[in-house]
Design an enzyme around this catalytic site. Sequence first.
Site, PDB file in Angstrom:
ATOM      1  N   THR A 175     -57.883 -93.036  11.572  1.00  0.00           N
ATOM      2  CA  THR A 175     -57.265 -93.087  12.899  1.00  0.00           C
ATOM      3  C   THR A 175     -55.750 -92.967  12.838  1.00  0.00           C
ATOM      4  OG1 THR A 175     -59.071 -94.440  13.699  1.00  0.00           O
ATOM      5  CG2 THR A 175     -57.058 -94.556  14.962  1.00  0.00           C
ATOM      6  N   THR A 222     -59.789 -97.315   8.529  1.00  0.00           N
ATOM      7  CA  THR A 222     -59.941 -98.748   8.265  1.00  0.00           C
ATOM      8  C   THR A 222     -61.377 -99.137   7.905  1.00  0.00           C
ATOM      9  OG1 THR A 222     -60.215 -99.131  10.632  1.00  0.00           O
ATOM     10  CG2 THR A 222     -58.012 -99.435   9.727  1.00  0.00           C
ATOM     11  N   ASP A 223     -62.359 -98.326   8.337  1.00  0.00           N
ATOM     12  CA  ASP A 223     -63.761 -98.739   8.158  1.00  0.00           C
ATOM     13  C   ASP A 223     -64.123 -99.001   6.693  1.00  0.00           C
ATOM     14  OD1 ASP A 223     -63.962 -98.367  10.849  1.00  0.00           O
ATOM     15  OD2 ASP A 223     -65.376 -96.691  10.781  1.00  0.00           O
ATOM     16  N   LYS A 229     -62.444-106.058   6.689  1.00  0.00           N
ATOM     17  CA  LYS A 229     -62.324-105.673   8.099  1.00  0.00           C
ATOM     18  C   LYS A 229     -63.240-106.591   8.892  1.00  0.00           C
ATOM     19  CE  LYS A 229     -62.499-101.923  11.406  1.00  0.00           C
ATOM     20  NZ  LYS A 229     -62.513-100.501  11.735  1.00  0.00           N
TER      21      LYS A 229
HETATM   22  N1  GLU Z   1     -64.203 -94.501  11.428  1.00  0.00           N
HETATM   23  C1  GLU Z   1     -62.865 -94.090  11.248  1.00  0.00           C
HETATM   24  C2  GLU Z   1     -62.359 -94.337   9.840  1.00  0.00           C
HETATM   25  O1  GLU Z   1     -62.574 -95.350   9.239  1.00  0.00           O
HETATM   26  C3  GLU Z   1     -61.941 -94.635  12.264  1.00  0.00           C
HETATM   27  C4  GLU Z   1     -61.545 -96.067  12.089  1.00  0.00           C
HETATM   28  C5  GLU Z   1     -60.127 -96.185  11.617  1.00  0.00           C
HETATM   29  O2  GLU Z   1     -59.503 -95.328  11.042  1.00  0.00           O
HETATM   30  O3  GLU Z   1     -59.601 -97.242  11.881  1.00  0.00           O
HETATM   31  O4  GLU Z   1     -61.710 -93.469   9.327  1.00  0.00           O
END
Ligand code: GLU
Length: 426
Positions: A93, A169-170, A246
Amino acid sequence: MAFKTGDFVKVEKDGVFFEGHVIPGDTGFITLKMTGGGYVAGFRENEVRVTLLSPAAAPSEAPKQVVRNTVKGAGIQIIPSGKKITILTTGGTIAAYVHQDTRTVKPSFTGEDLLLEVPELEGFADFKVRDVFSLLSENMKPANWKELAQVIYDEIKAGADGIIVTHGTDTMTYSAAAAAYMIDTPVPIVFTGSQRSPDRPSSDNHMNLMCAARAAAGDIAEVLLVMHGSMSDDFCSVHRAVKARKMHTSRRDTFKSVNMFPLANMDYFTGELTFLSDYAGYAKRGENELKIVPVLEEKCAIVKFVPGADPSIFDYYVEKGYKGIVLEGVGLGHVSDEWIPSLKKAADKKIPVVVTSQCINGSTSLGTYETGLAMREAGVAEAVDQLTESVFVKLMWLLGQGLTYEKVKELISTEIKGDMSSMIID
Ligand code: GLU
């Protein structure tokens, strides 16, 4: 109701109006990406009145919109660090925005774009950028972790004083744990990301990149995870990556250190660090020699025990030739008595099994109850207070080195890179 993806509509529900773009959703519902914050809302079609405001534009590749964020930086103190920092982008993101054609968030920004977003960085350090991947992190694989670790190593070897990895973040904690185990580092390696893309007013890009840059120029030479520390725009938390999880799907302060405090909190405006984990200590800049052991045994699995679960679920992995298993037990790490013969079978085949707890906080303790003792006698190792995800990566890394079954079992329950806390928070 015949609305199509991308139509801009007004929905009236009980006298309240909502505006947004139609996105695919469940049957019987109209699902909107709301105007403004980008949140998604679903309405039962039979409970609302929907008016078309403008039809969907013909699909086209949306132009990239780099947000040069001069407002967020107001009041930020910049003291030039004189350091060389490499930013490695991998997607997520933090490098994404809402594409107008599909209404979905997709990674699109390069490291150069990220530098433009945070103008304050210009005077802070000598930055180099390398775009390694452009992936949503659910699509990262162990092969990507290895490649990323190698790039980090190469950059440090070539003279970088600090590394920033921007990442979704995932699954950030998996990639960061892989880097932590594979690389001995004399400089900070800082993972950061964001929960809200930079085209949204509440985006955490600016704050997270600013804090990550300061941490990369700083003195904590570990693999760190630096992100929002609270719900406000006031401080970031500096986590030891192997101890972070997370914890929230959407809040910006999603990462929490588990079984320890974050190493420090960092003031967004001044960069001042408040250390929280004196008892754990930390590796200082220049203390360790640079080294990489970029190996992973990919045939490892995480199995979660639930009440009444059939042990054949566990047997499946043994029969399929898996080389190591992380078993998430309940409470102190328990599984039911019915699973004990299966654990024994794995031990007979010299497949290391390491037990973690679904409780998140606290340690495993198989010496306390009869079930735990039987599990211990069946040959399992304990994760103690390590997190399931980091101990999983550690198991892959230990097995990847071709160590014996006995050695893997010993090292998996031994502290490496600060992955076991010296203080348990009860
Ligand atoms: N699912 C995506 C990822 O982990 C978006 C979540 C994010 O970046 O915070 O890349």
